[in-house]
Scaffold this motif. Structure first.
Motif, PDB file in Angstrom:
ATOM      1  N   VAL A  17       1.070  -1.242   0.013  1.00 46.63           N
ATOM      2  CA  VAL A  17       0.095   0.093   0.010  1.00 46.63           C
ATOM      3  C   VAL A  17       0.954   1.206   0.056  1.00 46.63           C
ATOM      4  CG1 VAL A  17      -1.886   1.293   1.315  1.00 46.63           C
ATOM      5  CG2 VAL A  17      -1.737  -1.204   1.373  1.00 46.63           C
ATOM      6  N   HIS A  18       0.515   2.092  -0.809  1.00 45.55           N
ATOM      7  CA  HIS A  18       1.366   3.592  -0.933  1.00 45.55           C
ATOM      8  C   HIS A  18       1.473   4.373   0.249  1.00 45.55           C
ATOM      9  CE1 HIS A  18       3.205   7.237  -2.331  1.00 45.55           C
ATOM     10  NE2 HIS A  18       3.714   6.637  -3.421  1.00 45.55           N
ATOM     11  N   LYS A  19       2.330   4.982   0.797  1.00 45.46           N
ATOM     12  CA  LYS A  19       2.165   5.405   2.084  1.00 45.46           C
ATOM     13  C   LYS A  19       1.196   6.667   2.069  1.00 45.46           C
ATOM     14  CE  LYS A  19       5.961   9.027   1.434  1.00 45.46           C
ATOM     15  NZ  LYS A  19       7.013   9.608   1.800  1.00 45.46           N
ATOM     16  N   LEU A  20       0.878   7.122   0.739  1.00 42.34           N
ATOM     17  CA  LEU A  20      -0.106   8.310   0.743  1.00 42.34           C
ATOM     18  C   LEU A  20      -1.423   7.747   0.874  1.00 42.34           C
ATOM     19  CD1 LEU A  20       1.424  10.935  -1.719  1.00 42.34           C
ATOM     20  CD2 LEU A  20       1.614  10.966   0.755  1.00 42.34           C
ATOM     21  N   VAL A  21      -1.572   6.676   0.622  1.00 48.50           N
ATOM     22  CA  VAL A  21      -2.892   5.843   0.706  1.00 48.50           C
ATOM     23  C   VAL A  21      -2.957   5.434   2.303  1.00 48.50           C
ATOM     24  CG1 VAL A  21      -4.382   3.983   0.450  1.00 48.50           C
ATOM     25  CG2 VAL A  21      -3.146   4.820  -1.534  1.00 48.50           C
ATOM     26  N   MET A  22      -1.975   5.145   3.160  1.00 47.43           N
ATOM     27  CA  MET A  22      -2.049   5.002   4.417  1.00 47.43           C
ATOM     28  C   MET A  22      -2.348   6.119   5.108  1.00 47.43           C
ATOM     29  SD  MET A  22       1.208   3.712   6.864  1.00 47.43           S
ATOM     30  CE  MET A  22       2.145   5.087   6.607  1.00 47.43           C
ATOM     31  N   PHE A  23      -1.757   7.571   4.766  1.00 45.51           N
ATOM     32  CA  PHE A  23      -1.862   8.737   5.416  1.00 45.51           C
ATOM     33  C   PHE A  23      -3.407   9.071   5.142  1.00 45.51           C
ATOM     34  CE2 PHE A  23       2.816  10.144   4.496  1.00 45.51           C
ATOM     35  CZ  PHE A  23       3.063   9.216   5.746  1.00 45.51           C
ATOM     36  N   CYS A  24      -4.204   8.534   4.053  1.00 43.41           N
ATOM     37  CA  CYS A  24      -5.370   9.220   3.742  1.00 43.41           C
ATOM     38  C   CYS A  24      -6.133   8.046   4.615  1.00 43.41           C
ATOM     39  CB  CYS A  24      -5.656   8.901   2.305  1.00 43.41           C
ATOM     40  SG  CYS A  24      -7.380   8.900   1.761  1.00 43.41           S
ATOM     41  N   ALA A  25      -5.979   7.017   5.135  1.00 44.16           N
ATOM     42  CA  ALA A  25      -6.579   5.898   5.707  1.00 44.16           C
ATOM     43  C   ALA A  25      -6.609   6.483   7.038  1.00 44.16           C
ATOM     44  CB  ALA A  25      -6.486   4.559   5.564  1.00 44.16           C
ATOM     45  N   ILE A  26      -5.627   7.028   7.514  1.00 45.84           N
ATOM     46  CA  ILE A  26      -5.312   7.461   8.937  1.00 45.84           C
ATOM     47  C   ILE A  26      -6.199   8.719   9.245  1.00 45.84           C
ATOM     48  CG2 ILE A  26      -3.821   8.882  10.713  1.00 45.84           C
ATOM     49  CD1 ILE A  26      -1.607   6.988   9.464  1.00 45.84           C
ATOM     50  N   LYS A  27      -6.437   9.622   8.319  1.00 43.68           N
ATOM     51  CA  LYS A  27      -6.981  10.749   8.410  1.00 43.68           C
ATOM     52  C   LYS A  27      -8.627  10.355   8.365  1.00 43.68           C
ATOM     53  CE  LYS A  27      -4.111  13.998   6.018  1.00 43.68           C
ATOM     54  NZ  LYS A  27      -3.860  14.956   4.680  1.00 43.68           N
ATOM     55  N   ILE A  28      -8.905   9.470   7.592  1.00 40.63           N
ATOM     56  CA  ILE A  28     -10.427   8.816   7.592  1.00 40.63           C
ATOM     57  C   ILE A  28     -10.689   8.196   9.132  1.00 40.63           C
ATOM     58  CG2 ILE A  28     -11.816   6.913   6.735  1.00 40.63           C
ATOM     59  CD1 ILE A  28     -10.598   7.552   3.976  1.00 40.63           C
ATOM     60  N   LEU A  29      -9.679   7.300   9.573  1.00 42.01           N
ATOM     61  CA  LEU A  29      -9.956   6.751  10.925  1.00 42.01           C
ATOM     62  C   LEU A  29     -10.147   7.856  11.959  1.00 42.01           C
ATOM     63  CD1 LEU A  29      -7.550   3.710  10.746  1.00 42.01           C
ATOM     64  CD2 LEU A  29     -10.085   3.613  10.702  1.00 42.01           C
ATOM     65  N   GLN A  30      -9.629   8.962  11.920  1.00 41.36           N
ATOM     66  CA  GLN A  30      -9.558  10.199  12.667  1.00 41.36           C
ATOM     67  C   GLN A  30     -11.002  10.865  12.487  1.00 41.36           C
ATOM     68  OE1 GLN A  30      -5.828  12.258  11.711  1.00 41.36           O
ATOM     69  NE2 GLN A  30      -4.819  11.057  13.547  1.00 41.36           N
ATOM     70  N   ASP A  31     -11.822  10.813  11.663  1.00 46.57           N
ATOM     71  CA  ASP A  31     -12.989  11.432  11.498  1.00 46.57           C
ATOM     72  C   ASP A  31     -14.085  11.051  12.258  1.00 46.57           C
ATOM     73  OD1 ASP A  31     -15.310  12.723  10.646  1.00 46.57           O
ATOM     74  OD2 ASP A  31     -14.514  12.847   8.333  1.00 46.57           O
ATOM     75  N   ASP A  69      -7.917   2.255  -3.834  1.00 45.07           N
ATOM     76  CA  ASP A  69      -7.107   1.285  -4.268  1.00 45.07           C
ATOM     77  C   ASP A  69      -5.711   1.500  -3.716  1.00 45.07           C
ATOM     78  OD1 ASP A  69      -8.494  -0.100  -5.975  1.00 45.07           O
ATOM     79  OD2 ASP A  69      -7.767   0.695  -8.031  1.00 45.07           O
ATOM     80  N   ALA A  70      -4.633   0.891  -3.757  1.00 42.56           N
ATOM     81  CA  ALA A  70      -3.484   0.779  -2.795  1.00 42.56           C
ATOM     82  C   ALA A  70      -2.469   1.762  -3.474  1.00 42.56           C
ATOM     83  CB  ALA A  70      -2.653  -0.583  -2.750  1.00 42.56           C
ATOM     84  N   ASP A  71      -2.471   2.245  -4.937  1.00 45.33           N
ATOM     85  CA  ASP A  71      -1.717   3.315  -5.281  1.00 45.33           C
ATOM     86  C   ASP A  71      -2.584   4.566  -5.560  1.00 45.33           C
ATOM     87  OD1 ASP A  71      -3.430   2.391  -7.487  1.00 45.33           O
ATOM     88  OD2 ASP A  71      -1.926   1.888  -8.512  1.00 45.33           O
ATOM     89  N   ASN A  72      -3.802   4.909  -5.077  1.00 46.00           N
ATOM     90  CA  ASN A  72      -4.865   5.820  -5.360  1.00 46.00           C
ATOM     91  C   ASN A  72      -5.338   6.764  -4.366  1.00 46.00           C
ATOM     92  OD1 ASN A  72      -6.533   5.439  -8.129  1.00 46.00           O
ATOM     93  ND2 ASN A  72      -7.436   6.648  -6.579  1.00 46.00           N
ATOM     94  N   PRO A  73      -4.501   7.286  -3.685  1.00 46.82           N
ATOM     95  CA  PRO A  73      -4.845   8.278  -2.412  1.00 46.82           C
ATOM     96  C   PRO A  73      -5.809   9.534  -3.005  1.00 46.82           C
ATOM     97  CG  PRO A  73      -2.789   8.949  -2.996  1.00 46.82           C
ATOM     98  CD  PRO A  73      -2.959   7.567  -3.732  1.00 46.82           C
TER      99      PRO A  73
END
Length: 218
Positions: A17-31, A69-73
């Motif tokens: 998973v691309h790191k920017l997708v991971m950052f996107c997921a972290i922001k979503i989890l914080q909502d 997708d894993a490459d698609n933040p």
């Protein structure tokens, strides 16, 4: 509406998973407006992965399914669109497409589509939520009611082929067509585009942009 719940998936086939997708997921989890369940399923091929996600979504009972997708933040918070309560929202993703066959051919397009005779073409980029005929599958949000339709539970992302086994419509266009056949509407959110990390061969990129530049020259 009580606190909405969202099943968030990052489908991938190789646990990357691309790191920017991971950052996107972290922001979503914080909502804190939402109850979030996050998963990163690794089933192969992609259609199989998506079929598993549909079953997991229905079993989990969430109100919406968000797939990235894993490459698609996604560059902005996609959860804002939960409150719009659309059937399906696609988040435009830039796609590299260069054949060298058409003078001035644009090598990058946004993967939101309008139907034309014989197929689909790029929907003109605009702003806000706009109804479209088909979406790309890189990032999308689907309301639960879509998959409560019994027909939409039956392998909705299955690509279609001709009698020789050649693909006519890939999983994203095929899904869009099935949605519309069942009376659901598709929307593109041009205020929340995605980034897209792909591997291309650079001399191809040089040829593509030189061709565009030469076509634009007086």
């Amino acid at each position: 509406m009580s606190q909405p719940s969202v099943y968030v998936t990052i489908p991938n086939g190789d646990a990357w998973v691309h790191k920017l997708v991971m950052f996107c997921a972290i922001k979503i989890l914080q909502d804190r407006r939402f109850k979030i369940r996050l998963d990163a399923p690794t089933n192969r091929p992609l259609e199989n992965n998506q079929a598993h996600c549909v079953r997991d979504f229905l079993k989990g009972g969430e109100d919406f399914w968000l797939s990235i997708d894993a490459d698609n933040p996604i560059t902005q918070n996609p959860l804002d669109d939960v409150f719009a309560d659309k059937d399906v929202v696609g988040f435009p993703t830039p796609v590299w497409h260069y054949t060298g066959e058409k003078p001035g051919e644009r090598p990058i397009y946004w993967n939101m589509y309008r139907e034309v005779p014989g197929g689909y073409t790029e929907f003109p980029a605009t702003s806000g939520l706009v109804e479209v005929d088909a979406i790309g599958g890189g990032a999308f949000l689907v309301a639960r009611r879509v998959f409560e339709d019994p027909v939409m539970q039956l392998n909705p992302f299955r690509r279609t082929t001709d009698e020789f086994g050649r693909v006519e419509f890939g999983n994203d266009i095929a899904f869009s067509r099935r949605c519309r056949e069942r009376g659901f509407k598709l929307w593109a959110d041009f205020d929340r585009p995605c980034q897209h990390f792909v591997e291309i061969e650079l001399t191809e990129a040089i040829r593509a942009f030189n061709q565009v530049r030469s076509h634009q020259s007086p």
